[in-house]
Structure formats: C-alpha cells, structure tokens
Write a protein that holds these residues in place. Structure first.
Motif, PDB file in Angstrom:
ATOM      1  N   CYS A 191      -0.720   2.192   6.226  1.00 58.67           N
ATOM      2  CA  CYS A 191      -2.054   1.916   5.690  1.00 58.67           C
ATOM      3  C   CYS A 191      -2.643   0.580   6.128  1.00 58.67           C
ATOM      4  O   CYS A 191      -3.855   0.412   6.135  1.00 58.67           O
ATOM      5  CB  CYS A 191      -2.040   2.001   4.173  1.00 58.67           C
ATOM      6  SG  CYS A 191      -1.209   0.624   3.344  1.00 58.67           S
ATOM      7  N   HIS A 231     -15.090   0.259   4.497  1.00 60.72           N
ATOM      8  CA  HIS A 231     -14.730   0.051   5.900  1.00 60.72           C
ATOM      9  C   HIS A 231     -15.924  -0.393   6.742  1.00 60.72           C
ATOM     10  O   HIS A 231     -15.816  -1.334   7.529  1.00 60.72           O
ATOM     11  CB  HIS A 231     -14.102   1.327   6.473  1.00 60.72           C
ATOM     12  CG  HIS A 231     -13.309   1.077   7.708  1.00 60.72           C
ATOM     13  ND1 HIS A 231     -13.885   1.012   8.950  1.00 60.72           N
ATOM     14  CD2 HIS A 231     -11.992   0.847   7.893  1.00 60.72           C
ATOM     15  CE1 HIS A 231     -12.950   0.769   9.853  1.00 60.72           C
ATOM     16  NE2 HIS A 231     -11.793   0.660   9.236  1.00 60.72           N
ATOM     17  N   TRP A 258      -8.118  -4.143  -1.742  1.00 60.97           N
ATOM     18  CA  TRP A 258      -6.728  -3.861  -1.404  1.00 60.97           C
ATOM     19  C   TRP A 258      -6.479  -3.954   0.101  1.00 60.97           C
ATOM     20  O   TRP A 258      -5.485  -4.504   0.535  1.00 60.97           O
ATOM     21  CB  TRP A 258      -6.306  -2.492  -1.932  1.00 60.97           C
ATOM     22  CG  TRP A 258      -4.861  -2.477  -2.249  1.00 60.97           C
ATOM     23  CD1 TRP A 258      -3.865  -1.925  -1.510  1.00 60.97           C
ATOM     24  CD2 TRP A 258      -4.234  -3.085  -3.372  1.00 60.97           C
ATOM     25  NE1 TRP A 258      -2.650  -2.146  -2.109  1.00 60.97           N
ATOM     26  CE2 TRP A 258      -2.860  -2.858  -3.268  1.00 60.97           C
ATOM     27  CE3 TRP A 258      -4.705  -3.803  -4.467  1.00 60.97           C
ATOM     28  CZ2 TRP A 258      -1.946  -3.317  -4.206  1.00 60.97           C
ATOM     29  CZ3 TRP A 258      -3.797  -4.250  -5.395  1.00 60.97           C
ATOM     30  CH2 TRP A 258      -2.436  -4.007  -5.256  1.00 60.97           C
ATOM     31  N   CYS A 259      -7.383  -3.463   0.910  1.00 60.32           N
ATOM     32  CA  CYS A 259      -7.184  -3.444   2.361  1.00 60.32           C
ATOM     33  C   CYS A 259      -7.699  -4.707   3.040  1.00 60.32           C
ATOM     34  O   CYS A 259      -7.373  -4.967   4.202  1.00 60.32           O
ATOM     35  CB  CYS A 259      -7.895  -2.241   2.972  1.00 60.32           C
ATOM     36  SG  CYS A 259      -9.709  -2.341   2.888  1.00 60.32           S
ATOM     37  N   LEU A 275      -6.370   1.690   6.474  1.00 55.63           N
ATOM     38  CA  LEU A 275      -7.028   2.615   5.564  1.00 55.63           C
ATOM     39  C   LEU A 275      -7.780   1.865   4.482  1.00 55.63           C
ATOM     40  O   LEU A 275      -7.267   0.912   3.904  1.00 55.63           O
ATOM     41  CB  LEU A 275      -5.991   3.536   4.912  1.00 55.63           C
ATOM     42  CG  LEU A 275      -5.146   4.365   5.871  1.00 55.63           C
ATOM     43  CD1 LEU A 275      -4.161   5.214   5.090  1.00 55.63           C
ATOM     44  CD2 LEU A 275      -6.019   5.215   6.770  1.00 55.63           C
ATOM     45  N   CYS A 276      -9.000   2.304   4.222  1.00 54.68           N
ATOM     46  CA  CYS A 276      -9.814   1.764   3.137  1.00 54.68           C
ATOM     47  C   CYS A 276     -10.171   2.937   2.243  1.00 54.68           C
ATOM     48  O   CYS A 276     -10.942   3.811   2.643  1.00 54.68           O
ATOM     49  CB  CYS A 276     -11.076   1.088   3.689  1.00 54.68           C
ATOM     50  SG  CYS A 276     -12.192   0.548   2.383  1.00 54.68           S
ATOM     51  N   ARG A 277      -9.614   2.946   1.055  1.00 54.21           N
ATOM     52  CA  ARG A 277      -9.809   4.083   0.164  1.00 54.21           C
ATOM     53  C   ARG A 277     -11.087   4.007  -0.661  1.00 54.21           C
ATOM     54  O   ARG A 277     -11.525   5.000  -1.205  1.00 54.21           O
ATOM     55  CB  ARG A 277      -8.605   4.214  -0.756  1.00 54.21           C
ATOM     56  CG  ARG A 277      -7.374   4.571   0.027  1.00 54.21           C
ATOM     57  CD  ARG A 277      -6.207   4.832  -0.876  1.00 54.21           C
ATOM     58  NE  ARG A 277      -5.090   5.260  -0.050  1.00 54.21           N
ATOM     59  CZ  ARG A 277      -3.853   4.948  -0.291  1.00 54.21           C
ATOM     60  NH1 ARG A 277      -3.551   4.219  -1.339  1.00 54.21           N
ATOM     61  NH2 ARG A 277      -2.901   5.375   0.498  1.00 54.21           N
ATOM     62  N   CYS A 278     -11.685   2.827  -0.754  1.00 52.84           N
ATOM     63  CA  CYS A 278     -12.872   2.719  -1.615  1.00 52.84           C
ATOM     64  C   CYS A 278     -14.170   2.804  -0.826  1.00 52.84           C
ATOM     65  O   CYS A 278     -15.245   2.721  -1.403  1.00 52.84           O
ATOM     66  CB  CYS A 278     -12.815   1.442  -2.450  1.00 52.84           C
ATOM     67  SG  CYS A 278     -12.997  -0.067  -1.495  1.00 52.84           S
ATOM     68  N   GLY A 326       0.833  -1.198   0.000  1.00 53.55           N
ATOM     69  CA  GLY A 326       0.000   0.000   0.000  1.00 53.55           C
ATOM     70  C   GLY A 326       0.863   1.241   0.000  1.00 53.55           C
ATOM     71  O   GLY A 326       1.148   1.821  -1.037  1.00 53.55           O
ATOM     72  N   CYS A 327       1.334   1.603   1.178  1.00 53.95           N
ATOM     73  CA  CYS A 327       2.104   2.841   1.314  1.00 53.95           C
ATOM     74  C   CYS A 327       3.608   2.597   1.412  1.00 53.95           C
ATOM     75  O   CYS A 327       4.394   3.495   1.152  1.00 53.95           O
ATOM     76  CB  CYS A 327       1.635   3.597   2.548  1.00 53.95           C
ATOM     77  SG  CYS A 327       1.981   2.736   4.101  1.00 53.95           S
TER      78      CYS A 327
END
Length: 155
Positions: free
Chosen positions: A44, A138, A100-101, A132-135, A38-39
């Motif tokens: 993240c 969560h 991703w998360c 972190l969940c960007r989409c 991720g980061c």
C-alpha cells in the motif's frame, strides 16, 4: 545486541532483533508515528521511508540491514515552523483527508524530485502509482506534489 540506525540525521539505538521490520522500530522504539502501518505486506505504501534516498517499504525491511544506511521518515522532511515544500504544498492543497497515505507519498515524492526536480504530472503519477489512497485524496496529493515542484527546494 544493540543496533544503531541513522534516522532523520540522528543516530538512534534499538535493542530490536535484526529481523524486526523497520516500521515497528520507528513507531514503537523511536515514537516516529508518521510512518503508518497499512497492509503489512509492502503493497500500500503507507509505510514508505527513504533509505539512502530510495523509497522502501518499512513494513518489510529488516532493521539489521540498515545499520549503515541513512533513513528519512516524514518527520525528518521538515518541521511545523519550517515545513518542506512538499509538506507546505500538501497543506495548501488540502491533500490529506485521512492522512494515512500522505507521509509515504510525500517521502516518495521527495525521492522523485531529488532525482528529477522538473518532474511532470505523468512522472509524479508514475512515482506514486503503487501508493494506495483509500479516502480519495490521490488527485489532491498529485496537485500538491506538482505545486511543490514549482516551489524553491531544500534538501
């Protein structure tokens, strides 16, 4: 020098340098791609794995420190035929939009339930707060973890 790592219950070997991040060995040497980059700074949570039952960020953990440890990745949680209750609940709740998360969150949730099988919603949220969940999935992931908490457990 060859390093031996216990990953998902199997001892595997890598010729990686001792300071190589575990994430790179998992993905590149062992083809375990469920653990995501991720980061790259451990912020993240996408690369979270369990090491001796504790969640750790694989992107900043050198493999040389893990030769006597038990490492669990999302692939070691369950199988398609026999998913772990956390994986089954994630599917039921449609908790993985981009995914991703998800692996990092599910192994972190396993660590929580191993310590506290009756975790409350606030305890689940606290355990996943640094992921972190960007989409925007969560809340669905939290619902999935709570659903799994009500399901029969396996280790």
């Amino acid at each position: 020098m060859v390093l031996r790592l216990n990953v998902n219950g199997t001892v595997r070997e890598t010729a990686a340098a001792a300071d190589t991040p575990l994430l790179y060995v998992l993905r590149n040497d062992f083809a375990l791609t469920g653990t995501k980059f991720g980061c790259g700074a451990g912020e993240c949570g996408a690369c979270t794995v369990l090491v001796d039952g504790r969640p750790l960020r694989a992107c900043r953990t050198p493999v040389g420190e893990l030769t006597n440890a038990r490492i669990l990745t999302i692939e070691g949680l369950g199988t398609a035929a026999h998913p772990h209750p956390l994986q089954a609940a994630a599917l039921t709740e449609q908790a993985a939009q981009c995914g991703w998360c998800t692996g990092g969150m599910l192994v972190a949730a396993k660590a929580l339930f191993d310590r506290n099988p009756k975790a409350t919603e606030s305890e689940v949220r606290a355990a996943l707060a640094d992921h972190l969940c960007r989409c925007g999935s969560h809340n669905r992931i939290v619902r999935a973890v709570l659903r799994a908490g009500r399901a029969p457990r396996r280790t």
